[in-house]
Design a protein around this motif. Structure first.
Motif, short mmCIF file in Angstrom:
data_model
loop_
_atom_site.label_atom_id
_atom_site.label_comp_id
_atom_site.label_asym_id
_atom_site.label_seq_id
_atom_site.Cartn_x
_atom_site.Cartn_y
_atom_site.Cartn_z
N SER A 29 -44.21 -19.69 29.42
CA SER A 29 -44.74 -19.28 28.29
C SER A 29 -45.63 -17.91 28.21
O SER A 29 -45.60 -17.22 27.36
CB SER A 29 -45.18 -20.26 27.30
N LEU A 30 -46.50 -18.00 29.34
CA LEU A 30 -47.29 -16.85 29.25
C LEU A 30 -46.48 -15.64 29.73
O LEU A 30 -46.92 -14.44 29.17
CB LEU A 30 -48.51 -17.24 30.49
N LEU A 31 -45.84 -15.83 30.38
CA LEU A 31 -44.97 -14.59 31.07
C LEU A 31 -43.64 -14.04 30.30
O LEU A 31 -43.39 -12.93 30.01
CB LEU A 31 -44.44 -14.88 32.30
N TRP A 32 -42.99 -15.16 29.83
CA TRP A 32 -41.63 -14.70 29.34
C TRP A 32 -41.47 -14.83 27.70
O TRP A 32 -40.66 -14.29 26.88
CB TRP A 32 -40.47 -15.63 30.09
N ASP A 33 -42.16 -16.15 27.12
CA ASP A 33 -41.88 -16.46 25.84
C ASP A 33 -42.77 -15.60 24.95
O ASP A 33 -43.94 -15.10 24.85
CB ASP A 33 -42.15 -17.75 25.51
N LYS A 34 -41.82 -14.86 23.96
CA LYS A 34 -42.63 -13.73 23.24
C LYS A 34 -42.61 -14.20 21.75
O LYS A 34 -42.03 -14.88 21.12
CB LYS A 34 -41.50 -12.47 23.20
N GLN A 35 -43.58 -13.43 21.29
CA GLN A 35 -43.94 -13.93 19.72
C GLN A 35 -42.81 -13.10 18.99
O GLN A 35 -42.51 -12.09 19.15
CB GLN A 35 -45.28 -13.36 19.30
N PRO A 36 -42.58 -13.70 17.93
CA PRO A 36 -41.66 -13.05 16.66
C PRO A 36 -42.21 -11.70 16.24
O PRO A 36 -43.48 -11.52 16.25
CB PRO A 36 -41.56 -13.94 15.65
N ILE A 37 -41.21 -10.58 16.48
CA ILE A 37 -41.46 -9.44 15.93
C ILE A 37 -42.05 -9.12 14.56
O ILE A 37 -41.18 -9.55 13.76
CB ILE A 37 -40.52 -8.24 16.51
N ASP A 38 -42.80 -8.45 14.20
CA ASP A 38 -43.33 -8.37 12.97
C ASP A 38 -42.76 -7.12 12.50
O ASP A 38 -43.22 -5.86 12.85
CB ASP A 38 -44.97 -8.34 12.58
N LEU A 39 -41.58 -7.05 11.72
CA LEU A 39 -41.06 -5.81 11.25
C LEU A 39 -41.52 -4.69 10.49
O LEU A 39 -41.61 -3.62 10.87
CB LEU A 39 -39.71 -6.11 10.52
N GLU A 40 -42.73 -5.17 9.70
CA GLU A 40 -43.56 -4.20 8.87
C GLU A 40 -44.33 -3.62 9.97
O GLU A 40 -44.48 -2.37 9.65
CB GLU A 40 -44.29 -4.76 7.79
N GLU A 41 -44.90 -4.20 10.83
CA GLU A 41 -45.83 -3.58 11.99
C GLU A 41 -45.21 -2.77 12.69
O GLU A 41 -45.62 -1.77 13.05
CB GLU A 41 -46.49 -4.77 12.62
N ARG A 42 -43.91 -3.19 13.08
CA ARG A 42 -43.02 -2.40 14.21
C ARG A 42 -42.76 -0.99 13.00
O ARG A 42 -42.75 0.11 13.90
CB ARG A 42 -41.86 -3.11 14.32
N ALA A 43 -42.46 -1.06 11.92
CA ALA A 43 -42.08 0.13 11.39
C ALA A 43 -43.23 1.25 11.15
O ALA A 43 -43.36 2.31 11.37
CB ALA A 43 -41.54 -0.28 9.97
N GLU A 44 -44.45 0.51 10.85
CA GLU A 44 -45.67 1.41 10.67
C GLU A 44 -45.92 1.91 12.10
O GLU A 44 -46.46 3.27 12.30
CB GLU A 44 -46.76 0.41 10.39
N GLN A 45 -45.90 1.39 13.23
CA GLN A 45 -46.06 1.98 14.50
C GLN A 45 -45.14 3.08 14.89
O GLN A 45 -45.46 4.15 15.35
CB GLN A 45 -45.62 1.01 15.67
N LYS A 46 -43.91 2.80 14.44
CA LYS A 46 -42.85 3.82 14.46
C LYS A 46 -43.27 5.28 13.89
O LYS A 46 -43.05 6.38 14.23
CB LYS A 46 -41.42 3.25 14.10
N GLU A 47 -43.80 4.96 12.59
CA GLU A 47 -43.91 6.07 11.77
C GLU A 47 -45.24 6.78 12.45
O GLU A 47 -45.27 8.18 12.06
CB GLU A 47 -44.15 5.59 10.42
N SER A 48 -46.31 6.21 12.79
CA SER A 48 -47.66 6.79 13.18
C SER A 48 -47.32 7.55 14.88
O SER A 48 -48.36 8.34 15.04
CB SER A 48 -48.65 5.74 13.25
N ARG A 49 -46.19 7.33 15.32
CA ARG A 49 -45.82 7.96 16.69
C ARG A 49 -45.81 9.51 16.46
O ARG A 49 -45.21 10.21 15.60
CB ARG A 49 -44.66 7.27 17.15
N VAL A 50 -46.48 10.27 17.55
CA VAL A 50 -46.52 11.36 17.53
C VAL A 50 -45.59 11.98 18.29
O VAL A 50 -45.29 11.50 19.80
CB VAL A 50 -48.04 11.98 18.15
#
Length: 61
Positions: A29-50
């Motif tokens: 669980s430490l190495l492989w199991d991932k948390q669900p992706i927050d789509l809003e946060e992901r879109a915000e990160q994509k928009e703020s990328r230079v």
């Protein structure tokens, strides 16, 4: 009933370390199991990328 050497080894190991499977699951669980992706946060990160220039070492041209 026949048991291979590997099966005997694994059974013996499980007897010696009864919490082995639990520890393996925790390690996984430490190495492989991932948390669900927050789509809003992901879109915000994509928009703020230079945007990066094609050749990063000569940005002043």
């Amino acid at each position: 009933m026949y048991q291979s050497d590997i099966t005997q080894f694994l059974n013996q190991l499980k007897q010696q370390k009864p919490k082995l499977e639990e520890e393996q699951r925790r390690g996984r669980s430490l190495l492989w199991d991932k948390q669900p992706i927050d789509l809003e946060e992901r879109a915000e990160q994509k928009e703020s990328r230079v945007e990066q220039t094609p050749y990063v070492y000569y940005q002043n041209f």
